[in-house]
Design a protein around this motif. Structure first.
Motif, short mmCIF file in Angstrom:
data_model
loop_
_atom_site.label_atom_id
_atom_site.label_comp_id
_atom_site.label_asym_id
_atom_site.label_seq_id
_atom_site.Cartn_x
_atom_site.Cartn_y
_atom_site.Cartn_z
N VAL A 279 39.42 36.11 27.46
CA VAL A 279 38.53 36.49 28.57
C VAL A 279 39.05 37.76 29.22
CG1 VAL A 279 37.60 35.80 30.81
CG2 VAL A 279 37.78 34.12 28.97
N ALA A 280 40.37 37.85 29.40
CA ALA A 280 40.96 39.06 29.99
C ALA A 280 40.67 40.28 29.12
CB ALA A 280 42.46 38.87 30.17
N TYR A 281 40.88 40.14 27.80
CA TYR A 281 40.64 41.27 26.89
C TYR A 281 39.15 41.65 26.87
CZ TYR A 281 45.30 40.01 25.18
OH TYR A 281 46.62 39.70 25.09
N ARG A 282 38.30 40.64 27.02
CA ARG A 282 36.85 40.85 27.00
C ARG A 282 36.42 41.83 28.08
NH1 ARG A 282 33.65 35.40 27.60
NH2 ARG A 282 34.49 35.09 25.50
N TYR A 283 37.16 41.85 29.17
CA TYR A 283 36.78 42.70 30.30
C TYR A 283 37.80 43.80 30.57
CZ TYR A 283 33.09 39.36 30.85
OH TYR A 283 32.00 38.58 30.61
N GLY A 284 38.47 44.23 29.52
CA GLY A 284 39.25 45.45 29.60
C GLY A 284 40.66 45.31 30.12
N PHE A 285 41.18 44.07 30.19
CA PHE A 285 42.57 43.87 30.62
C PHE A 285 43.43 43.69 29.36
CE2 PHE A 285 41.90 43.57 35.11
CZ PHE A 285 40.61 43.05 35.25
N ALA A 286 44.32 44.64 29.10
CA ALA A 286 45.14 44.58 27.90
C ALA A 286 46.31 43.62 28.04
CB ALA A 286 45.67 45.99 27.57
N ASP A 287 46.72 43.34 29.27
CA ASP A 287 47.90 42.51 29.52
C ASP A 287 47.44 41.26 30.28
OD1 ASP A 287 50.20 41.29 30.44
OD2 ASP A 287 51.23 43.17 30.88
N SER A 288 47.54 40.09 29.65
CA SER A 288 47.06 38.87 30.29
C SER A 288 47.86 38.52 31.53
CB SER A 288 47.08 37.71 29.30
OG SER A 288 48.38 37.48 28.82
N ALA A 289 49.15 38.83 31.55
CA ALA A 289 49.96 38.56 32.74
C ALA A 289 49.50 39.42 33.91
CB ALA A 289 51.43 38.80 32.44
N HIS A 290 49.22 40.69 33.63
CA HIS A 290 48.71 41.59 34.66
C HIS A 290 47.36 41.10 35.17
CE1 HIS A 290 47.89 45.24 36.86
NE2 HIS A 290 46.83 45.51 36.11
N PHE A 291 46.51 40.63 34.24
CA PHE A 291 45.21 40.09 34.62
C PHE A 291 45.37 38.88 35.55
CE2 PHE A 291 41.06 38.41 34.51
CZ PHE A 291 41.14 37.06 34.16
N SER A 292 46.27 37.96 35.20
CA SER A 292 46.47 36.77 36.02
C SER A 292 46.94 37.13 37.43
CB SER A 292 47.48 35.84 35.36
OG SER A 292 46.98 35.34 34.14
N ARG A 293 47.83 38.13 37.53
CA ARG A 293 48.30 38.54 38.85
C ARG A 293 47.17 39.12 39.68
NH1 ARG A 293 49.79 43.21 40.97
NH2 ARG A 293 49.77 44.30 38.97
N LEU A 294 46.36 40.00 39.08
CA LEU A 294 45.23 40.59 39.80
C LEU A 294 44.21 39.52 40.20
CD1 LEU A 294 44.57 43.84 37.73
CD2 LEU A 294 45.65 43.67 39.98
N PHE A 295 43.99 38.56 39.29
CA PHE A 295 43.02 37.50 39.54
C PHE A 295 43.46 36.66 40.73
CE2 PHE A 295 39.43 35.19 37.73
CZ PHE A 295 39.53 33.96 38.37
N ARG A 296 44.74 36.30 40.77
CA ARG A 296 45.25 35.50 41.88
C ARG A 296 45.15 36.28 43.20
NH1 ARG A 296 49.37 31.45 42.78
NH2 ARG A 296 49.86 31.35 40.55
N GLU A 297 45.48 37.55 43.19
CA GLU A 297 45.39 38.36 44.40
C GLU A 297 43.96 38.44 44.91
OE1 GLU A 297 49.12 41.40 43.37
OE2 GLU A 297 47.05 42.12 43.31
N ARG A 298 43.00 38.52 43.96
CA ARG A 298 41.60 38.68 44.36
C ARG A 298 40.97 37.37 44.82
NH1 ARG A 298 37.41 38.41 46.06
NH2 ARG A 298 35.50 39.61 45.61
N PHE A 299 41.24 36.27 44.09
CA PHE A 299 40.51 35.03 44.36
C PHE A 299 41.37 33.93 44.95
CE2 PHE A 299 36.72 36.59 42.65
CZ PHE A 299 36.97 37.24 41.44
N GLY A 300 42.67 34.15 45.10
CA GLY A 300 43.53 33.18 45.76
C GLY A 300 44.00 32.04 44.89
N LEU A 301 43.74 32.07 43.59
CA LEU A 301 44.23 31.05 42.67
C LEU A 301 44.29 31.65 41.28
CD1 LEU A 301 41.43 28.41 41.97
CD2 LEU A 301 41.03 30.78 42.57
N PRO A 302 45.19 31.14 40.43
CA PRO A 302 45.32 31.70 39.08
C PRO A 302 44.13 31.30 38.21
CG PRO A 302 46.80 29.85 39.37
CD PRO A 302 46.20 30.11 40.71
N PRO A 303 43.88 32.03 37.13
CA PRO A 303 42.75 31.72 36.25
C PRO A 303 42.78 30.30 35.71
CG PRO A 303 43.68 33.85 35.70
CD PRO A 303 44.60 33.26 36.69
N ARG A 304 43.97 29.82 35.37
CA ARG A 304 44.07 28.47 34.80
C ARG A 304 43.63 27.41 35.81
NH1 ARG A 304 46.49 27.44 30.32
NH2 ARG A 304 47.62 29.42 30.41
#
Length: 779
Positions: A279-304
């Motif tokens: 899902v991260a790669y689908r939307y242009g995030f090459a690093d899943s760890a970086h995606f998870s950090r941004l996701f948590r910062e934006r929505f207040g919880l990790p993707p999982r």
């Protein structure tokens, strides 16, 4: 949400104009009236999507329409059918033939006149329909007429075919159609802005094209500002300036859209098997760890965690077509687990995973939900509440409930009771249940303290039902009801309740004696250990202004739960002397969560159940509720010892009670051809009767939108409620009993009892009682 029919014939002549204006108001329109007075005929069929897209067919006598001030969103689409209209702007007129499309802003000095009769399709799309995607400010463009060609023709055909199928589309189908129509309208609106010569419209159209380019390329990691600028033939610097004019940079916008798109995919149960990294790669995030950090910062919880929460709210364990029931080994293991849990049967099972609904009925799980401050939501329903239990279809659940009126006599109904003390605990430094009602936490604007919003009922729950999805029906059968005795040493073992003649009662402007107005509280003892259980008055008192622990003065009985301090009221003894009121124990509130709003006032009932206040919901009765959110989210509260039809003075005799319920889920696919097919309202069944519930506004949340929770209080009438009850009985007899319309009407007049359920709950109710004896061969 199902299609909403409207006909002016349902209203008294003097109320037709107002009712028609309410229908038009849902589209952001208002009528100027017919050429010879108010319209004598008007019909509408409309439907509202979860994201606010409204599509409808309007027909009425000749009249003019203009925009209703204060509405936002894309320009309105109006398309005359079978007739012409005259578009007037700044004194200039233009004749618009049938089949042509008019796009008109939500504000401005324009109007459309239907000179012979009004026959039109209307599409209304708010900016929120695009799930956070930016929509350029295009609504200020003047009205324009599009001939049926090109994109306008595609949109017109989509709208026309969709409007013709509004009442036949399934929920998922309708949501897809509504979103498609919104996208087409957005594209045509951008074309409208492009034709304008002024710079603001040109910038808006350019921005809209840039947003569309970003959406098409959102999955590319190497998407650059230079590439997007080059696609529109502008410089990088000018593109950045355009975005900064909206309050954010290009890079921030791209990141935000990527995160929002990822959020929707992760929350989609159909995408459960897709790895988070994909899902991260689908939307242009090459690093899943970086995606998870941004996701948590934006929505207040990790993707999982998001995926886990959403997965628990959906049914992913439907049995395969070749399997019937669980394997015997699995059933043995299940019984072993239940046996181990038996000594602790009263323990609350919080978010317990339970087996699928095909477990044999002989081994239902029995859950127990005790009362305390953590197990209640006070004065509101919400689709976002986390369930306290998850149960399977066929399970039994015992639920403790408290009356919100226990504080009318704390000595008899709170003190010494740990559960009640937990819920009602309120000191100058702490309030155990912080949010008490829908609306803002700071409700001082309403003359109340923090958390004292709209809605009054203490509801225990919610309870999630495994596998429940929108379109299903939840069956709640009441197995038993037990009153909650006092725990105070002076009154231990005895049961008490309270009834309030309050300012919201039907009687309040009709006093004969002084002082008037006034509010009176009557305390009753509930006598159950007798051949004829009954309630008898203990004492009464006039309401005197009370100051709550937070320092807010309550001149009126404005919010149940305000503690009545000893010595602040004068008790009247000997009231209702010699009167014994036979008991009708029941639950005033049995509800599933509504889907339309985040916080919903618990007072007005509607299609989701809620504050039904029908005394027939007692032991042995069943209520069927249409499910509108995953898990259903069932709540129970507002227990009553007795109530008369009408609940005239404002309350029943409110009394804390414990109920035991069997909860059964009926999947949508299984209800075809049954009494529950396409159920859109609370249906009550007793051993002798079917009780159909009619309301002034069956779905006031959809009808009135964001203001519905306040507007419904001023717009209810018995006429509307009676019309709704009539329509439901007619539909019930025609669709479930196979009667013709004439047969149904004849039977209603001869054999159906219509009664006033209540006139105090904001959304007034009329119920219809249909005896099962009328159909001895078809029950």
């Amino acid at each position: 949400m199902n299609a909403e029919p409207f006909t002016s014939e349902s209203y008294a002549e003097g109320a037709r104009e107002r009712a028609w204006q309410e229908v038009l108001g849902g589209f952001g329109l208002q009528a100027l009236g017919a050429r010879s007075g108010t319209p004598s005929h008007a019909r509408a069929l409309s439907r509202l999507s979860a994201l606010g897209v409204r599509l409808g067919t309007l027909s009425a006598d000749a009249q003019s329409l203009r925009p209703l001030a204060g509405r936002g969103g894309l320009p309105l689409l109006l398309m005359p059918i079978e007739t012409t209209l005259v578009l007037t702007l700044s004194g200039e007129t233009q004749i618009v033939p049938a089949g042509h499309v008019v796009l008109a802003p939500r504000a401005g000095d324009w109007q459309v006149q239907f000179q012979r009769s009004l026959r039109a399709l209307v599409l209304s799309v708010p900016a929120e329909a695009f799930r956070g995607r930016k929509v350029a400010p295009l609504a200020a463009c003047p009205p324009r007429v599009f001939a049926p060609e090109g994109l306008a023709d595609v949109l017109a055909r989509t709208v026309q075919s969709s409007a013709g199928a509004l009442d036949r589309l399934g929920e998922a189908e309708w949501e897809t159609v509504a979103q498609s129509a919104a996208e087409l309208l957005l594209a045509l609106t951008a074309e409208l802005a492009t034709t304008r010569a002024d710079s603001s419209s040109s910038r808006a159209a350019l921005l809209q094209r840039l947003y569309a380019t970003v959406e098409r390329s959102i999955g590319r990691e190497d998407l650059t500002i230079a590439e997007v600028a080059r696609a529109e033939g502008i410089s990088d610097r000018y593109l950045q300036k355009l975005f900064e004019g909206t309050g954010e940079s290009f890079s921030h916008y791209v990141r935000e859209r990527r995160l929002q798109r990822a959020w929707h995919d992760l929350a989609n149960p159909a995408e459960l098997a897709v790895p988070i990294s994909e899902v991260a790669y689908r939307y242009g995030f090459a690093d899943s760890a970086h995606f998870s950090r941004l996701f948590r910062e934006r929505f207040g919880l990790p993707p999982r965690e998001l995926r886990r929460r959403e997965a628990e709210r959906h049914d992913h364990e439907a049995p395969s077509s070749g399997q019937r029931g669980w394997p015997q080994q699995a059933l043995v293991q299940l019984r072993a687990r239940q046996t181990k849990a038996e000594p602790d049967s009263r323990r609350t099972r919080v978010l317990e995973r339970t087996p699928p609904p095909d477990i044999p009925e002989e081994v239902p799980t029995h859950h127990y939900l005790p009362i305390n401050a953590q197990h209640v939501h006070w004065g509101y329903f919400s689709r976002s509440l986390q369930p306290l239990l998850e149960i399977a279809s066929g399970d039994i659940v015992t639920v403790e409930t408290l009356t919100q009126h226990a504080s009318d006599d704390p000595e008899r109904m709170i003190i010494g009771d740990p559960g009640a003390e937990s819920v009602f605990h309120w000191t100058t430094t702490q309030k155990a249940v912080d949010r008490r009602g829908a609306g803002p936490m700071d409700a001082s604007v309403f003359g109340r303290g923090a958390g004292e919003g709209f809605g009054v009922h203490i509801c225990t729950g919610p309870i999630a039902v495994h596998g429940a999805q929108p379109g299903d029906v939840l069956e709640v059968h009441i197995l038993d009801i037990e009153p909650r005795p006092s725990r105070h040493p002076a009154h231990a073992g005895r049961v008490y309740g309270s009834s309030v003649a309050a300012w919201w009662g039907f009687h309040y402007s009709e006093f004969l004696s002084d002082p008037h107005p006034r509010e009176t509280v009557t305390i009753y003892e509930i006598i159950t250990d007798t051949p004829e259980p009954h309630a008898r008055a203990v004492h009464a008192y006039r309401w005197e202004p009370q100051t709550d622990p937070a320092g807010v003065r309550h001149a009126l009985y404005d919010y149940p739960g305000v503690p009545v301090r000893p010595g602040t009221v004068t008790l009247q003894q000997g009231v209702l002397e010699g009167v014994r009121i036979p008991l009708r124990p029941h639950f005033g509130v049995i509800a599933v969560a509504p889907r339309e709003a985040e916080l919903v006032d618990s007072v007005p009932p509607a299609y989701f159940g809620g504050n039904l206040d029908n005394w027939r919901l007692g032991k042995g009765a069943t209520v069927y509720l249409p499910v509108s959110v995953p898990g259903a989210l069932l709540s129970v509260g507002d227990p009553h010892a007795v109530q008369g039809d009408g609940e005239l003075s404002g309350t029943a005799i409110e009394c804390s009670m414990t109920g035991t319920f069997r909860v059964t889920l009926h999947k949508k696919a299984e209800t075809a051809g049954t009494l529950l097919a396409d159920l859109t309202y609370p249906l009550i069944e007793t051993p002798e009767d079917w009780v159909l519930t009619g309301f002034s506004h069956p779905n006031y949340l959809a009808e009135f939108g964001a203001d519905g929770q306040s507007e419904v209080y001023s717009k209810s009438s018995l006429d509307l409620a009676m019309r709704d009850a009539f329509r439901k009985v007619r539909r019930f007899l025609m669709t479930t009993r196979g009667l013709s319309e004439d047969e149904a009407i004849a039977l209603m007049s001869a054999a159906v009892d219509f009664g006033i359920t209540q006139v105090v709950d904001g959304n007034w109710g009329v119920h219809a009682i249909l005896s099962k004896r009328l159909f001895p061969d078809r029950n």
